[in-house]
Each structure stands twice: as C-alpha cells, then as structure tokens.
Design a protein around this motif. Sequence first.
Motif, PDB file in Angstrom:
ATOM      1  N   MET A   1     -12.559  12.124  -6.529  1.00 34.86           N
ATOM      2  CA  MET A   1     -11.146  11.961  -6.765  1.00 34.86           C
ATOM      3  C   MET A   1     -10.533  11.111  -5.662  1.00 34.86           C
ATOM      4  SD  MET A   1      -9.461  15.376  -8.255  1.00 34.86           S
ATOM      5  CE  MET A   1     -10.228  16.640  -7.292  1.00 34.86           C
ATOM      6  N   ALA A   2      -9.630  10.272  -6.040  1.00 36.52           N
ATOM      7  CA  ALA A   2      -8.944   9.413  -5.090  1.00 36.52           C
ATOM      8  C   ALA A   2      -7.530   9.929  -4.872  1.00 36.52           C
ATOM      9  CB  ALA A   2      -8.907   7.988  -5.615  1.00 36.52           C
ATOM     10  N   ASP A   3      -7.140  10.028  -3.610  1.00 37.24           N
ATOM     11  CA  ASP A   3      -5.794  10.467  -3.264  1.00 37.24           C
ATOM     12  C   ASP A   3      -4.938   9.237  -3.001  1.00 37.24           C
ATOM     13  OD1 ASP A   3      -3.582  11.882  -2.539  1.00 37.24           O
ATOM     14  OD2 ASP A   3      -4.304  12.373  -0.545  1.00 37.24           O
ATOM     15  N   TRP A   4      -4.046   8.926  -3.939  1.00 36.56           N
ATOM     16  CA  TRP A   4      -3.204   7.739  -3.847  1.00 36.56           C
ATOM     17  C   TRP A   4      -1.835   8.026  -3.254  1.00 36.56           C
ATOM     18  CZ3 TRP A   4      -4.696   2.843  -4.616  1.00 36.56           C
ATOM     19  CH2 TRP A   4      -5.937   2.659  -5.220  1.00 36.56           C
ATOM     20  N   GLY A   5      -1.576   9.243  -2.820  1.00 41.48           N
ATOM     21  CA  GLY A   5      -0.279   9.617  -2.293  1.00 41.48           C
ATOM     22  C   GLY A   5       0.129   8.797  -1.084  1.00 41.48           C
ATOM     23  N   ALA A   6      -0.782   8.651  -0.130  1.00 46.05           N
ATOM     24  CA  ALA A   6      -0.475   7.899   1.086  1.00 46.05           C
ATOM     25  C   ALA A   6      -0.211   6.427   0.788  1.00 46.05           C
ATOM     26  CB  ALA A   6      -1.628   8.033   2.081  1.00 46.05           C
ATOM     27  N   VAL A   7      -0.961   5.860  -0.121  1.00 46.42           N
ATOM     28  CA  VAL A   7      -0.794   4.445  -0.461  1.00 46.42           C
ATOM     29  C   VAL A   7       0.549   4.201  -1.141  1.00 46.42           C
ATOM     30  CG1 VAL A   7      -1.733   2.547  -1.820  1.00 46.42           C
ATOM     31  CG2 VAL A   7      -3.283   4.113  -0.654  1.00 46.42           C
ATOM     32  N   VAL A   8       0.881   5.022  -2.116  1.00 45.63           N
ATOM     33  CA  VAL A   8       2.131   4.848  -2.856  1.00 45.63           C
ATOM     34  C   VAL A   8       3.333   5.065  -1.948  1.00 45.63           C
ATOM     35  CG1 VAL A   8       3.547   5.806  -4.729  1.00 45.63           C
ATOM     36  CG2 VAL A   8       1.094   5.437  -5.071  1.00 45.63           C
ATOM     37  N   ILE A   9       3.308   6.123  -1.152  1.00 41.01           N
ATOM     38  CA  ILE A   9       4.417   6.416  -0.243  1.00 41.01           C
ATOM     39  C   ILE A   9       4.585   5.290   0.773  1.00 41.01           C
ATOM     40  CG2 ILE A   9       5.216   7.989   1.573  1.00 41.01           C
ATOM     41  CD1 ILE A   9       5.499   9.211  -1.138  1.00 41.01           C
TER      42      ILE A   9
ATOM     43  N   VAL B   1       6.061   2.047  -0.987  1.00 42.66           N
ATOM     44  CA  VAL B   1       7.469   2.213  -1.371  1.00 42.66           C
ATOM     45  C   VAL B   1       8.369   2.211  -0.141  1.00 42.66           C
ATOM     46  CG1 VAL B   1       9.116   3.849  -2.361  1.00 42.66           C
ATOM     47  CG2 VAL B   1       6.982   3.362  -3.551  1.00 42.66           C
ATOM     48  N   LEU B   2       7.976   2.944   0.899  1.00 41.93           N
ATOM     49  CA  LEU B   2       8.788   2.962   2.117  1.00 41.93           C
ATOM     50  C   LEU B   2       8.817   1.597   2.791  1.00 41.93           C
ATOM     51  CD1 LEU B   2       7.966   6.388   3.797  1.00 41.93           C
ATOM     52  CD2 LEU B   2      10.085   5.675   2.701  1.00 41.93           C
ATOM     53  N   PHE B   3       7.716   0.869   2.761  1.00 40.61           N
ATOM     54  CA  PHE B   3       7.689  -0.462   3.372  1.00 40.61           C
ATOM     55  C   PHE B   3       8.647  -1.412   2.668  1.00 40.61           C
ATOM     56  CE2 PHE B   3       6.056  -4.770   3.843  1.00 40.61           C
ATOM     57  CZ  PHE B   3       5.962  -4.866   5.220  1.00 40.61           C
ATOM     58  N   VAL B   4       8.679  -1.368   1.343  1.00 39.80           N
ATOM     59  CA  VAL B   4       9.576  -2.243   0.593  1.00 39.80           C
ATOM     60  C   VAL B   4      11.027  -1.834   0.807  1.00 39.80           C
ATOM     61  CG1 VAL B   4      10.269  -2.911  -1.736  1.00 39.80           C
ATOM     62  CG2 VAL B   4       7.861  -2.875  -1.125  1.00 39.80           C
ATOM     63  N   VAL B   5      11.313  -0.558   0.741  1.00 41.56           N
ATOM     64  CA  VAL B   5      12.693  -0.083   0.876  1.00 41.56           C
ATOM     65  C   VAL B   5      13.218  -0.290   2.289  1.00 41.56           C
ATOM     66  CG1 VAL B   5      14.132   1.996   0.830  1.00 41.56           C
ATOM     67  CG2 VAL B   5      12.527   1.552  -1.022  1.00 41.56           C
ATOM     68  N   LEU B   6      12.377  -0.100   3.297  1.00 41.64           N
ATOM     69  CA  LEU B   6      12.831  -0.173   4.685  1.00 41.64           C
ATOM     70  C   LEU B   6      12.572  -1.517   5.355  1.00 41.64           C
ATOM     71  CD1 LEU B   6      11.818   3.371   5.932  1.00 41.64           C
ATOM     72  CD2 LEU B   6      14.106   2.500   5.465  1.00 41.64           C
ATOM     73  N   SER B   7      12.274  -2.553   4.598  1.00 44.56           N
ATOM     74  CA  SER B   7      12.153  -3.884   5.189  1.00 44.56           C
ATOM     75  C   SER B   7      13.519  -4.336   5.672  1.00 44.56           C
ATOM     76  CB  SER B   7      11.612  -4.890   4.175  1.00 44.56           C
ATOM     77  OG  SER B   7      10.308  -4.549   3.811  1.00 44.56           O
ATOM     78  N   PRO B   8      13.667  -4.656   6.964  1.00 49.70           N
ATOM     79  CA  PRO B   8      14.996  -4.996   7.482  1.00 49.70           C
ATOM     80  C   PRO B   8      15.564  -6.243   6.815  1.00 49.70           C
ATOM     81  CG  PRO B   8      13.372  -4.897   9.259  1.00 49.70           C
ATOM     82  CD  PRO B   8      12.644  -4.691   7.990  1.00 49.70           C
ATOM     83  N   GLY B   9      16.780  -6.144   6.326  1.00 52.77           N
ATOM     84  CA  GLY B   9      17.459  -7.264   5.702  1.00 52.77           C
ATOM     85  C   GLY B   9      17.274  -7.354   4.206  1.00 52.77           C
ATOM     86  N   LEU B  10      16.319  -6.650   3.642  1.00 53.33           N
ATOM     87  CA  LEU B  10      16.105  -6.730   2.195  1.00 53.33           C
ATOM     88  C   LEU B  10      17.177  -5.948   1.451  1.00 53.33           C
ATOM     89  CD1 LEU B  10      14.267  -7.828  -0.008  1.00 53.33           C
ATOM     90  CD2 LEU B  10      12.976  -5.723   0.132  1.00 53.33           C
ATOM     91  N   LEU B  11      17.255  -4.648   1.654  1.00 56.13           N
ATOM     92  CA  LEU B  11      18.307  -3.841   1.045  1.00 56.13           C
ATOM     93  C   LEU B  11      19.448  -3.598   2.019  1.00 56.13           C
ATOM     94  CD1 LEU B  11      16.202  -1.166  -0.850  1.00 56.13           C
ATOM     95  CD2 LEU B  11      17.250  -3.222  -1.757  1.00 56.13           C
TER      96      LEU B  11
END
Length: 69
Positions: free
Chosen positions: A1-9, A12-22
């Motif tokens: 089984m592959a745990d994708w929780g760390a990858v997805v989180i 998503v956090l990297f995209v949302v918290l990119s300075p200047g994007l949002l």
Amino acid sequence: MADWGAVVIAVVLFVVLSPGLLFQIPAKGRLVEFGNMQTSSISILVHSLIYFGLITILLVAIGVHINAD
C-alpha cells in the motif's frame, strides 16, 4: 500500500503558501497583500515557517494518511 497523504498535503500547501500567488505576508507597506505576484526574502521566510508549522501539525500531530490500494 502506498501512503499518499504526505505527498498530497505537501503539494497543496506548497501551492497555497507560495508567496505572492494568493497572498503575501508581510507585503511592501502592508501586512497582507493579495495576488501581487511579487516576493521578498522576509516574505519567503514567513511563508516557509507557516508551511513547516502546518505540515508538521497535519502529518505528525494529526497523522493524515491517504492509502491507495
């Protein structure tokens, strides 16, 4: 089984918290600016500390797991 929780989180956090994007904390002359597409070194530091704190809370303290069978 592959745990994708760390990858997805992390993605998503990297995209949302990119300075200047949002948003950008701190901005030039204001505390918060939205969608200015500019960044500064202090803004990068603040956003990386927020990223580290949120990813630590979500992955270590809460233990988010997404299993792919």
